[in-house]
Design an enzyme around this catalytic site. Structure first.
Site, PDB file in Angstrom:
ATOM      1  N   HIS A 285      -9.413 -40.674 -10.747  1.00 46.06           N
ATOM      2  CA  HIS A 285      -9.980 -39.318 -10.763  1.00 46.06           C
ATOM      3  C   HIS A 285      -9.577 -38.513  -9.527  1.00 46.06           C
ATOM      4  O   HIS A 285      -9.154 -37.361  -9.627  1.00 46.06           O
ATOM      5  CB  HIS A 285     -11.508 -39.461 -10.845  1.00 46.06           C
ATOM      6  CG  HIS A 285     -12.260 -38.208 -11.144  1.00 46.06           C
ATOM      7  ND1 HIS A 285     -12.707 -37.357 -10.162  1.00 46.06           N
ATOM      8  CD2 HIS A 285     -12.671 -37.672 -12.315  1.00 46.06           C
ATOM      9  CE1 HIS A 285     -13.364 -36.351 -10.734  1.00 46.06           C
ATOM     10  NE2 HIS A 285     -13.355 -36.520 -12.039  1.00 46.06           N
TER      11      HIS A 285
ATOM     12  N   ASP B 286     -13.863 -36.950  -3.531  1.00 44.68           N
ATOM     13  CA  ASP B 286     -13.629 -37.567  -4.833  1.00 44.68           C
ATOM     14  C   ASP B 286     -13.508 -39.083  -4.664  1.00 44.68           C
ATOM     15  O   ASP B 286     -14.129 -39.657  -3.760  1.00 44.68           O
ATOM     16  CB  ASP B 286     -12.365 -36.940  -5.454  1.00 44.68           C
ATOM     17  CG  ASP B 286     -12.436 -36.860  -6.964  1.00 44.68           C
ATOM     18  OD1 ASP B 286     -12.560 -37.913  -7.598  1.00 44.68           O
ATOM     19  OD2 ASP B 286     -12.347 -35.746  -7.523  1.00 44.68           O
TER      20      ASP B 286
ATOM     21  N   SER C 219     -14.159 -31.330 -14.216  1.00 48.76           N
ATOM     22  CA  SER C 219     -13.551 -32.015 -13.072  1.00 48.76           C
ATOM     23  C   SER C 219     -12.092 -31.611 -12.906  1.00 48.76           C
ATOM     24  O   SER C 219     -11.554 -31.670 -11.804  1.00 48.76           O
ATOM     25  CB  SER C 219     -13.576 -33.538 -13.282  1.00 48.76           C
ATOM     26  OG  SER C 219     -14.810 -34.073 -12.917  1.00 48.76           O
TER      27      SER C 219
END
Ligand SMILES: *[C@@H]1O[C@H](CO)[C@@H](O)[C@H](O)[C@H]1NC(C)=O
Ligand SMILES: *[C@@H]1O[C@H](CO)[C@@H](O)[C@H](O)[C@H]1NC(C)=O
Ligand SMILES: *[C@@H]1O[C@H](CO)[C@@H](O)[C@H](O)[C@H]1NC(C)=O
Ligand SMILES: *[C@@H]1O[C@H](CO)[C@@H](O)[C@H](O)[C@H]1NC(C)=O
Ligand SMILES: *[C@@H]1O[C@H](CO)[C@@H](O)[C@H](O)[C@H]1NC(C)=O
Ligand SMILES: *[C@@H]1O[C@H](CO)[C@@H](O)[C@H](O)[C@H]1NC(C)=O
Ligand SMILES: *[C@@H]1O[C@H](CO)[C@@H](O)[C@H](O)[C@H]1NC(C)=O
Ligand SMILES: *[C@@H]1O[C@H](CO)[C@@H](O)[C@H](O)[C@H]1NC(C)=O
Length: 764
Positions: free
Chosen positions: A215, A142, A546
């Protein structure tokens, strides 16, 4: 060529931008280099080489004096990545040991409540060890990690597992002391992205595992964050945040940068994660539906699966369009998204007394709770900019100052629109879905007080704005609401089946929470992602597959900690056969796109149900050989099989391979629809992972014209015993009046139910 992206989604689902090499070529001279991933037939390595890396170097040297080896891959593929000119590429391709050369591809930036919602609070008492630190490691590919987050506090964790071979790489603002007994590994990969797009801009991002985006911190803490009490975003969703596998360890592999994530970097990270001994890999990034032998992510996942690593991937955010599901390889766990029973209501109350429901994460404190003037952005534009979408610089301050402004979605990010309204002196914003966004509004932490509404409500509000000479409005913020019914609902954005690559494998596999998820965040970015937003938060609320993917990864880690000897396929089977597909009133889970009953093409096997997944009774297991037989059933050539599975493997010409015999926990039956009576058989093998028992089959189907028979109908299992059955689907030959139908198959011993979804489709 760009894959269309729904702006709906938490900004950051990574979408594959299919590189059109020929197009790229026209802009580049013959001597410009492009990055490639080179698959080599390792079986042809001359014995004079001690190690494949030396051989690869000599292959490269033979075609170019200047080409630099970006990565040598050891575990994921037999091969390497490098940047070559066209001439060098031609030379390389002419060599007999080169199986295939694929251009590097760019993947673009495409929980407080969840533990209770999933019943995890009950698991701790049923399986007390799940509360302790475990030796299970979840690896996340990520944007990196914010190691200072309390979600990575290691208080109470046992020593780092002995089997762990990973490390904590140092770099900008990141030292080995940023890792601990919770965050046991942190690495970063940028050679690929830098070969394609030039040096990363170090003024805006850290050359280290540090997360400058948010994220990666969000997904890592969702999968396996430590418990943090009083976690919230501006007071919203307040509670104890914890990962699904709170006891598991976290290893982050930063592969995504502001520019994109390169598959050459992703492969290198997977390669290392295998060597490091992770148990679960979580990839909240998306690919297209390219055939398995060309899909480097699927190939890397195959290697991980062989090493006993469960690979969990986001299904994609391109719903509700059918055929939109990605990451469909059968050795990957593909996760769609559903809502929670939590909402953030904020009504918009109009001067005419009408009220419309909206959602908000941005109450702020600057909007009076008395009516203020209200205007449609399309009636306040300057410079001929925008038709109501509030793109930057499009609003006339004279017209919007002191008012609430209604903006349409599209053309810019949702949070940027809030910034436009604020900069022009607006007091608040109502963000309306356009038709393609549907009726599911998205809550964001806007920089000014705001609420978001669905398309139809937005149209109704506009009518009022257009016809009332002096429109006014108030936003009534209601904070956090729990116990929302019905829940879960399949998220509108969640990518849907059928599987366009192998229609006989149902994808997504299941859904998990992915809407308005609270989890840890970076302090190097604002919650809106806007540079102009000075706010920093420890937790943020975002949506997307996600977010559902790391829920599944964490649950897989939880199961692995209780059942260390289970294969990735057994763990996925446990997650799939124990899902639920209906609410307490027995009505089928709804589809957020149309509020109608959803189907297995939307939710796969259903919504995860971890308490049951820990005791599934029976599982459908799969070995590497089973997947090789699957590739044979696809009629793959020996070269194609070698590319996926890194070995010489010859399909037995005497054997009848069939995709329908892959021991998958679901059934996707595809009739040709033009051959009269058609009979399709699926063979399955169940492994008893529970107590001795006798299971009986039952079938439900909404396709009366299809006869279904199971042989045998009763299976008695000793402990650990395997038993096979054959299910036969016969269509009468008359074309049905719908091209899809659904059903389910259940094996039950009276207590434990092992359920598989069935989908029928007809090629018409
Ligand atoms: C598990 O840990 C949580 C806090 O992390 C605690 O509240 C709970 O009581 C524990 N449960 C058991 C069974 O030990
Ligand atoms: C695991 O947790 C339980 C209670 O939650 C505790 O009694 C036990 O000692 C713990 N085991 C280890 C190995 O830490
Ligand atoms: C470095 O990390 C600290 C937190 O330890 C943070 O406050 C600071 O902004 C970071 N600096 C950069 C350049 O990322
Ligand atoms: C969150 O909840 C805790 C415990 O109920 C409370 O003490 C705290 O004030 C709350 N925080 C916010 C910001 O609402
Ligand atoms: C506002 O915009 C709408 C649609 O673009 C239009 O129909 C309406 O006449 C405008 N109202 C004013 C006062 O300009
Ligand atoms: C749901 O179905 C089950 C099994 O058929 C039945 O026992 C139960 O009463 C039903 N519940 C409701 C609310 O209809
Ligand atoms: C593979 O080839 C066989 C024989 O030609 C054919 O029947 C079958 O449909 C093919 N399978 C696939 C998946 O293309
Ligand atoms: C499809 O056909 C069956 C009978 O063949 C009928 O009962 C059913 O109502 C039809 N469904 C639709 C949607 O037309």
């Amino acid at each position: 060529m760009k894959t269309p992206m729904k702006s709906f989604v938490a900004t950051f689902f990574f979408i594959l931008v299919v590189c059109d090499v020929s197009l790229a070529r026209t802009e580049k001279s013959q001597n410009d280099k492009i990055t490639y991933i080179v698959h080599v037939a390792k079986s042809m390595m001359p014995t004079s080489f001690d190690h494949h890396s030396i051989w690869y170097k000599s292959i490269l040297k033979s075609v170019s004096n200047s080409a630099e080896m970006l990565y040598t891959y050891d575990n994921t593929i037999n091969g390497f990545s490098t940047s070559l000119t066209l001439e060098e590429l031609r030379l390389l391709k002419s060599q007999i040991e080169i199986l295939k050369v694929t251009p590097d591809q760019q993947y673009k930036l495409l929980t407080t409540r969840t533990p209770e919602f999933l019943g995890l609070d009950k698991i701790a008492s049923m399986f007390p060890t799940t509360n302790n630190s475990s030796d299970v490691v979840v690896g996340l590919l990520d944007t990196g990690v914010w190691p200072e987050s309390k979600s990575f506090d290691d208080t109470g964790y046992g020593p780092i597992p002995r089997s762990w071979k990973g490390k904590c790489e140092t770099g900008t603002n990141f030292t080995t002391s940023n890792c601990n007994k919770k965050l046991i590994g942190a690495r970063f990969y940028s050679k690929g992205i830098e070969a394609s797009t030039g040096s990363i801009d170090e003024t805006i991002q850290s050359r280290s595992p540090r997360d400058d985006d948010g994220h990666g911190t969000h997904t890592a803490s969702t999968a396996a964050g430590s418990p943090v009490s009083n976690a919230n975003l501006f007071g919203y969703a307040n509670g104890t945040a914890r990962g699904m596998a709170a006891g598991a360890r976290v290893a982050v592999y930063k592969v995504c940068w502001k520019e994109a994530c390169s598959i050459s970097d992703i492969l290198a990270a997977m390669d290392q994660a295998i060597a490091d001994n992770v148990n679960v890999l979580s990839l909240s990034l998306g690919g297209g539906s390219i055939d398995y032998f060309e899909d480097n992510l699927a190939i890397g996942a195959f290697a991980a699966m062989e090493h006993g690593i469960l690979v969990s991937c986001a299904a994609g955010n391109s719903g509700p369009n059918p055929l939109s599901v990605t990451n469909v390889a059968p050795w990957i766990t593909t996760v769609g998204a559903g809502t929670l029973d939590r909402d953030f209501p904020a009504y918009i109350s109009l001067g005419n007394g009408k009220k419309y429901p909206g959602v908000s994460l941005s109450k702020g404190n600057s909007l009076p709770d008395t009516p203020v003037p209200f205007i449609y952005a399309g009636n306040a534009s300057i410079n001929g900019l925008g038709t109501g979408t509030c793109i930057s610089g499009s609003l006339d301050p004279k017209k919007v100052s002191g008012k609430i402004v209604l903006c349409d979605r599209g053309e810019s990010s949702r949070t940027e629109k809030g910034n436009t309204v604020k900069s022009a002196g607006g007091l608040g914003m109502v963000l309306a879905n356009v038709e393609s966004d549907g009726e599911e509004p998205v809550a964001d932490a806007h920089i000014l007080p705001a609420t978001a509404v669905g398309f139809k409500d937005g149209e109704a509000i506009k009518k009022y704005l257009f016809f009332d000479p002096k429109p006014t409005a108030t936003i009534l913020f209601k904070g956090t609401k729990l116990g929302v019914e019905p829940s879960p609902i399949v998220a509108e954005f969640s990518s849907r089946g059928p599987n366009s690559l192998t229609p006989q494998i149902l994808k997504p596999d299941f859904i998990a929470p992915g809407v308005n998820i609270l989890a840890a965040y970076t302090r190097n970015a604002s919650p809106t992602g806007l540079d102009s937003d000075p706010r920093r938060v420890d937790f943020n609320i975002i949506s997307g597959t996600s977010m559902s993917c790391p829920h599944a990864s964490g649950l897989a880690a939880l199961i692995k900690s209780v059942h260390p000897d289970w294969s990735p396929a057994a763990i996925r089977s446990a997650l799939m056969t124990t899902t639920y597909t209906a609410y307490k009133n027995n009505k089928t889970l709804l589809d957020g796109a149309n509020k109608k009953p959803a189907t297995p093409f939307d939710f796969g096997a259903g919504h995860v149900n971890p308490i049951f997944a820990l005791n599934p009774g029976l599982v459908y297991d799969l070995t590497v050989d089973d997947y090789l037989s699957f590739l044979c059933a696809l009629n793959y050539s020996a070269d194609k099989i070698e590319m996926v599975a890194r070995r010489k493997y010859t399909c037995d010409p005497k054997k009848q391979y069939s995709v329908t015999n892959l021991n998958y926990p679901s059934f996707a039956v595809v009739f040709e629809g033009e051959h009269g009576v058609e009979e399709i058989k699926h063979t399955r093998t169940l492994t008893n992972v529970g107590a001795e028992g006798t299971y009986k089959v039952s079938i439900k189907s909404d396709a009366p014209s299809i006869k279904i028979s199971v042989e045998p109908e009763v299976l008695s299992f000793k402990k650990n015993e395997k038993k096979s059955y054959i299910i036969t689907f016969s269509s009468s030959g008359s074309k049905p009046n719908s091209t899809q139908s659904f059903g389910s198959l259940e094996w039950s011993d009276g207590k434990t139910v092992v359920r598989s979804p069935i989908v029928f489709s007809w090629k018409l």
